[in-house]
Design a protein around this motif. Structure first.
Motif, PDB file in Angstrom:
ATOM      1  N   GLN A  48      -1.006 -18.686   6.927  1.00 20.79           N
ATOM      2  CA  GLN A  48      -2.413 -19.006   6.715  1.00 20.79           C
ATOM      3  C   GLN A  48      -3.311 -17.829   7.099  1.00 20.79           C
ATOM      4  N   THR A  49      -2.982 -17.191   8.216  1.00 18.96           N
ATOM      5  CA  THR A  49      -3.777 -16.051   8.681  1.00 18.96           C
ATOM      6  C   THR A  49      -3.614 -14.858   7.760  1.00 18.96           C
ATOM      7  N   VAL A  50      -2.403 -14.601   7.318  1.00 24.30           N
ATOM      8  CA  VAL A  50      -2.148 -13.469   6.419  1.00 24.30           C
ATOM      9  C   VAL A  50      -2.891 -13.647   5.099  1.00 24.30           C
ATOM     10  N   LEU A  51      -2.851 -14.854   4.536  1.00 15.58           N
ATOM     11  CA  LEU A  51      -3.554 -15.111   3.285  1.00 15.58           C
ATOM     12  C   LEU A  51      -5.059 -14.939   3.454  1.00 15.58           C
ATOM     13  N   LEU A  52      -5.581 -15.372   4.595  1.00 14.93           N
ATOM     14  CA  LEU A  52      -7.002 -15.192   4.891  1.00 14.93           C
ATOM     15  C   LEU A  52      -7.346 -13.712   4.930  1.00 14.93           C
ATOM     16  N   LEU A  53      -6.529 -12.931   5.613  1.00 13.37           N
ATOM     17  CA  LEU A  53      -6.793 -11.497   5.722  1.00 13.37           C
ATOM     18  C   LEU A  53      -6.750 -10.811   4.362  1.00 13.37           C
ATOM     19  N   LYS A  54      -5.825 -11.206   3.526  1.00 12.48           N
ATOM     20  CA  LYS A  54      -5.751 -10.613   2.189  1.00 12.48           C
ATOM     21  C   LYS A  54      -7.024 -10.908   1.400  1.00 12.48           C
ATOM     22  N   ARG A  55      -7.528 -12.120   1.541  1.00 12.96           N
ATOM     23  CA  ARG A  55      -8.750 -12.493   0.821  1.00 12.96           C
ATOM     24  C   ARG A  55      -9.959 -11.731   1.355  1.00 12.96           C
ATOM     25  N   LEU A  56     -10.089 -11.662   2.689  1.00 20.62           N
ATOM     26  CA  LEU A  56     -11.243 -10.989   3.288  1.00 20.62           C
ATOM     27  C   LEU A  56     -11.176  -9.477   3.094  1.00 20.62           C
ATOM     28  N   ALA A  57      -9.967  -8.919   3.132  1.00 28.60           N
ATOM     29  CA  ALA A  57      -9.817  -7.477   2.923  1.00 28.60           C
ATOM     30  C   ALA A  57     -10.251  -7.086   1.514  1.00 28.60           C
ATOM     31  N   LYS A  58      -9.979  -7.955   0.554  1.00 32.19           N
ATOM     32  CA  LYS A  58     -10.402  -7.705  -0.826  1.00 32.19           C
ATOM     33  C   LYS A  58     -11.916  -7.813  -0.945  1.00 32.19           C
ATOM     34  N   LYS A  59     -12.495  -8.807  -0.258  1.00 26.26           N
ATOM     35  CA  LYS A  59     -13.943  -9.022  -0.333  1.00 26.26           C
ATOM     36  C   LYS A  59     -14.718  -7.884   0.311  1.00 26.26           C
ATOM     37  N   TYR A  60     -14.291  -7.485   1.530  1.00 25.76           N
ATOM     38  CA  TYR A  60     -15.043  -6.494   2.292  1.00 25.76           C
ATOM     39  C   TYR A  60     -14.468  -5.075   2.186  1.00 25.76           C
TER      40      TYR A  60
END
Length: 269
Positions: A48-60
């Protein structure tokens, strides 16, 4: 042509707790106003944390180092050894359980410019924000005032989230761990000791520049088991955690089924 150094390199340490991590990252990009680069080092977190980071890294548009094992605070060093230190003015280390407030970066940089003998400066101050639900002990510090700016020099350490001078990183200041079982904490005391050995002081700010959700009753009540396990490994131990709750008007209670919850006592906060 001389290239102007970037104001801060921020490294955020991640290990599970995705909701708090998301709040921390959103608040950072919502408030940061100086030139910066942002990295996250993830200590082998859950999916769950890894998927969140992938999403936020793409956004920011920031870089994440995904580790295959929990390296604790030593994970900070991976980024320090990866970047060109000369490209930055200051180094900002962050945990993943806080919420940055507007102006935090400019205020810290101004303080570091005024107090040239301070090598490490916290985003927090001496007294916990009890009115906001923070549960933490008071910290010692000696007031230092210059050009209408105030910090409090600490005789001890100031915690993980802080800003540090480039000179100290260039001279080899790095993070170590306090380890027990599965837990790998950044060795805050050793890091601040390293700052002092290099001839600089460590200091608390005169006010909070971020909300410390990691020591907040709201989070304690959501994740009681996590904090019981966490404090069992720390110096103050579980009894210290229980006593700290009592001092702030709360108590740890065991239910009939053996689980725990935190409730208010009759003591006024």
């Amino acid at each position: 042509m001389v290239v102007k150094p970037i104001d801060i390199l921020t490294i955020m340490l991640s290990w599970n707790r995705p909701k708090l991590l998301e709040k921390s990252i959103h608040s950072y990009f919502r408030t940061v106003s100086v030139s910066h680069n942002f990295y996250v080092v993830d200590n082998a977190s859950n999916r769950q944390t890894v998927l969140l980071l992938k999403r936020l890294a793409k956004k920011y548009k920031f870089k994440v180092f995904y580790l295959n094992k929990n390296m604790g605070g030593r994970a900070f060093n991976i980024v320090l050894n990866h970047v060109d230190i000369n490209n930055y003015r200051y180094f900002h280390f962050s945990e993943n359980d806080l919420e940055y407030r507007p102006g935090w970066d400019k205020k810290l940089l101004k303080k570091m410019g005024v107090f040239q003998n301070v090598g490490q400066l916290s985003l927090y101050s001496l007294e916990p924000e009890i009115e906001k639900g923070e549960i933490w002990a008071s910290r010692p510090g000696v007031k230092l005032q210059r050009k209408n700016q105030v910090v409090f020099i600490s005789p001890k350490n100031i915690g993980t989230t802080c800003i540090v001078r480039k000179e100290l990183i260039k001279r080899g200041l790095r993070w170590k761990n306090v380890e027990k079982g599965k837990w790998r904490f950044p060795a805050d005391s050793l890091f601040s000791m390293g700052v002092k050995k290099m001839g600089y002081k460590v200091a608390w700010n005169d006010r909070y520049l971020a909300t410390n959700w990691g020591h907040n009753i709201e989070e304690y009540q959501k994740e009681v088991d996590y904090y019981i396990s966490n404090y069992t490994t720390k110096r103050i131990q579980l009894n210290g955690f229980i006593n700290r709750l009592l001092e702030h008007g709360y108590q740890l209670v065991r239910r009939e089924d053996g689980t725990f919850h935190i409730q208010r006592t009759n003591k006024e906060q």
